[in-house]
Design an enzyme around this catalytic site. Structure first.
Site, short mmCIF file in Angstrom:
data_model
loop_
_atom_site.label_atom_id
_atom_site.label_comp_id
_atom_site.label_asym_id
_atom_site.label_seq_id
_atom_site.Cartn_x
_atom_site.Cartn_y
_atom_site.Cartn_z
CE1 TYR A 117 -3.72 -2.24 5.28
CE2 TYR A 117 -3.24 0.07 4.82
CZ TYR A 117 -3.58 -1.20 4.38
OH TYR A 117 -3.76 -1.43 3.03
CB SER B 33 -0.84 -0.01 1.28
OG SER B 33 -1.46 1.23 1.49
N1 LIG Z 1 -8.56 -0.93 -1.46
C1 LIG Z 1 -7.58 -0.11 -1.15
O1 LIG Z 1 -7.75 1.13 -1.09
C2 LIG Z 1 -6.21 -0.64 -0.89
C3 LIG Z 1 -5.13 0.25 -0.93
C4 LIG Z 1 -3.86 -0.23 -0.66
C5 LIG Z 1 -3.65 -1.57 -0.41
N2 LIG Z 1 -4.72 -2.42 -0.37
C6 LIG Z 1 -4.46 -3.84 -0.06
O2 LIG Z 1 -5.05 -4.64 -1.05
C7 LIG Z 1 -5.29 -5.94 -0.50
C8 LIG Z 1 -6.68 -6.39 -0.90
O3 LIG Z 1 -7.63 -5.53 -0.29
P1 LIG Z 1 -8.97 -5.06 -1.02
O4 LIG Z 1 -8.87 -3.61 -1.22
O5 LIG Z 1 -9.29 -5.93 -2.16
O6 LIG Z 1 -10.02 -5.26 0.19
P2 LIG Z 1 -11.20 -6.32 0.42
O7 LIG Z 1 -12.20 -6.19 -0.67
O8 LIG Z 1 -11.64 -6.12 1.82
O9 LIG Z 1 -10.47 -7.71 0.25
C9 LIG Z 1 -9.67 -8.26 1.25
C10 LIG Z 1 -9.43 -9.72 0.94
O10 LIG Z 1 -8.59 -10.28 1.96
C11 LIG Z 1 -9.19 -11.46 2.46
N3 LIG Z 1 -8.85 -11.66 3.86
C12 LIG Z 1 -9.04 -10.80 4.89
N4 LIG Z 1 -8.65 -11.38 6.04
C13 LIG Z 1 -8.19 -12.62 5.72
C14 LIG Z 1 -7.67 -13.70 6.48
N5 LIG Z 1 -7.55 -13.65 7.82
N6 LIG Z 1 -7.33 -14.83 5.83
C15 LIG Z 1 -7.48 -14.92 4.48
N7 LIG Z 1 -7.96 -13.94 3.72
C16 LIG Z 1 -8.31 -12.80 4.33
C17 LIG Z 1 -10.68 -11.26 2.25
O11 LIG Z 1 -11.35 -12.50 2.10
P3 LIG Z 1 -12.22 -13.28 3.21
O12 LIG Z 1 -13.04 -12.28 3.95
O13 LIG Z 1 -13.02 -14.24 2.39
O14 LIG Z 1 -11.21 -13.97 4.06
C18 LIG Z 1 -10.71 -10.53 0.91
O15 LIG Z 1 -10.65 -11.44 -0.15
C19 LIG Z 1 -5.05 -5.81 1.00
O16 LIG Z 1 -3.80 -6.35 1.33
C20 LIG Z 1 -5.05 -4.31 1.24
O17 LIG Z 1 -4.29 -3.94 2.34
C21 LIG Z 1 -5.98 -2.00 -0.62
#
Ligand SMILES: NC(=O)c1ccc[n+]([C@@H]2O[C@H](COP(=O)([O-])OP(=O)(O)OC[C@H]3O[C@@H](n4cnc5c(N)ncnc54)[C@H](OP(=O)(O)O)[C@@H]3O)[C@@H](O)[C@H]2O)c1
Length: 265
Positions: free
Chosen positions: A154, A141
């Site tokens: 985070y 991130s």
């Molecule tokens: N969206 C943003 O603005 C943003 C910005 C920078 C970085 N990121 C990073 O991008 C990545 C994906 O996030 P996203 O934006 O796609 O958010 P999201 O829609 O909330 O997706 C998060 C994913 O992680 C999985 N997850 C959460 N806890 C878990 C656990 N204990 N074990 C296994 N899987 C787990 C969730 O699946 P389940 O609930 O099915 O387990 C879901 O598939 C993350 O690492 C986040 O930090 C996101």
């Protein structure tokens, strides 16, 4: 690099960025192994991509349960025979001021975001070394590049990924294994809804910055070319955040002064 007959294991594949990665890699001909905790949500992703495809396997796992990683990796390897690309993408964010945040909540962020990625990489790496190739990707991130309010745990977990994967990359050159850190700014996913508050409960709301942000599909399309070129670090963020990254290098104390007055959600 052609992705036909290559196998990609994606964590956090049930939603957001992980799901977008899954769609893009499948379109290019790759075999997919989709992981996260929620089996039903993973099945829905498979149905959306191609319900009858034998190129998609579901492998539920909890990134906080590192004692399962060895057996999960054996299962993953048994599906298509090997793993060419590991995408350590699953993660959770945080919305809480530090003084109101339980230590257990910080530990959870580290366990899922950092140890989850490190632990799985540790299990997959020997097979990549043996096959003499591989691509390890971690979704970090911009919070892995500079800190911000309400994100102490985070930001720490994402900064830790940089220290780990930058070091691992140097060990991996000789094995023809690339390591890419993807650093998104706000992307319109459920990340803020699923973010933990101080006591570990879910924040439950979409953040303002995320509401107006690019979608996960747009993000993956934008980074596709550098990703395929196995670039070491990819930042995908609005200009304002890119400027903040420059300021972090050139004048970090000025950046801190600007950020302390910033409204963050
Ligand atoms: N969206 C943003 O603005 C943003 C910005 C920078 C970085 N990121 C990073 O991008 C990545 C994906 O996030 P996203 O934006 O796609 O958010 P999201 O829609 O909330 O997706 C998060 C994913 O992680 C999985 N997850 C959460 N806890 C878990 C656990 N204990 N074990 C296994 N899987 C787990 C969730 O699946 P389940 O609930 O099915 O387990 C879901 O598939 C993350 O690492 C986040 O930090 C996101």
């Amino acid at each position: 690099m052609t992705l036909k007959n290559k196998t990609v294991w994606i964590t956090g594949a049930s939603s957001g960025i992980g799901k977008a990665f899954a769609k893009a890699y499948f379109k290019e001909g790759a075999n997919l192994i989709l992981s996260s905790r929620r089996t039903e949500a993973l099945e829905e992703v498979k149905t959306e991509i191609d319900p009858s495809s034998d190129r998609i396997q579901i492998l539920p796992l909890d990134l906080a349960q590192s004692n399962t990683f060895a057996s999960k990796t054996q299962e993953a390897l048994s599906f298509f025979g090997n793993i060419d690309v590991l995408i350590n993408n699953g993660g959770i964010s945080q919305r809480s001021i530090f003084e109101e945040t339980d230590l257990d909540t910080i530990r959870k962020l580290m366990e899922v975001n950092f140890f989850g990625s490190v632990g799985l990489t540790r299990e997959v790496l020997p097979s990549m070394i043996e096959q003499g190739s591989g691509h390890i990707i971690a979704t970090s991130s911009v919070a892995g590049k500079f800190g911000s309010k309400f994100r102490t745990g985070y930001a720490a977990s994402k900064h830790a990924l940089h220290g780990f994967f930058d070091s691992l990359r140097q060990e991996c050159y000789e094995h023809n294994i690339a390591v890419t850190l993807v650093c998104p700014g706000p992307i319109k996913t459920d990340i803020t809804k699923n973010a933990v508050t101080g006591d570990g409960s879910s924040y439950g709301k979409m953040g303002d910055m995320h509401e107006d942000a690019m979608t996960a599909d747009e993000m993956v399309a934008n980074i596709w070319s550098p990703l395929m070129n196995r670039k070491e670090e990819i930042v995908i963020a609005p200009l304002k955040i890119k400027l903040a990254l420059w300021m972090k290098r050139l004048n970090p104390s000025l950046l801190n002064k600007i950020l302390k007055n910033q409204k963050v959600t």
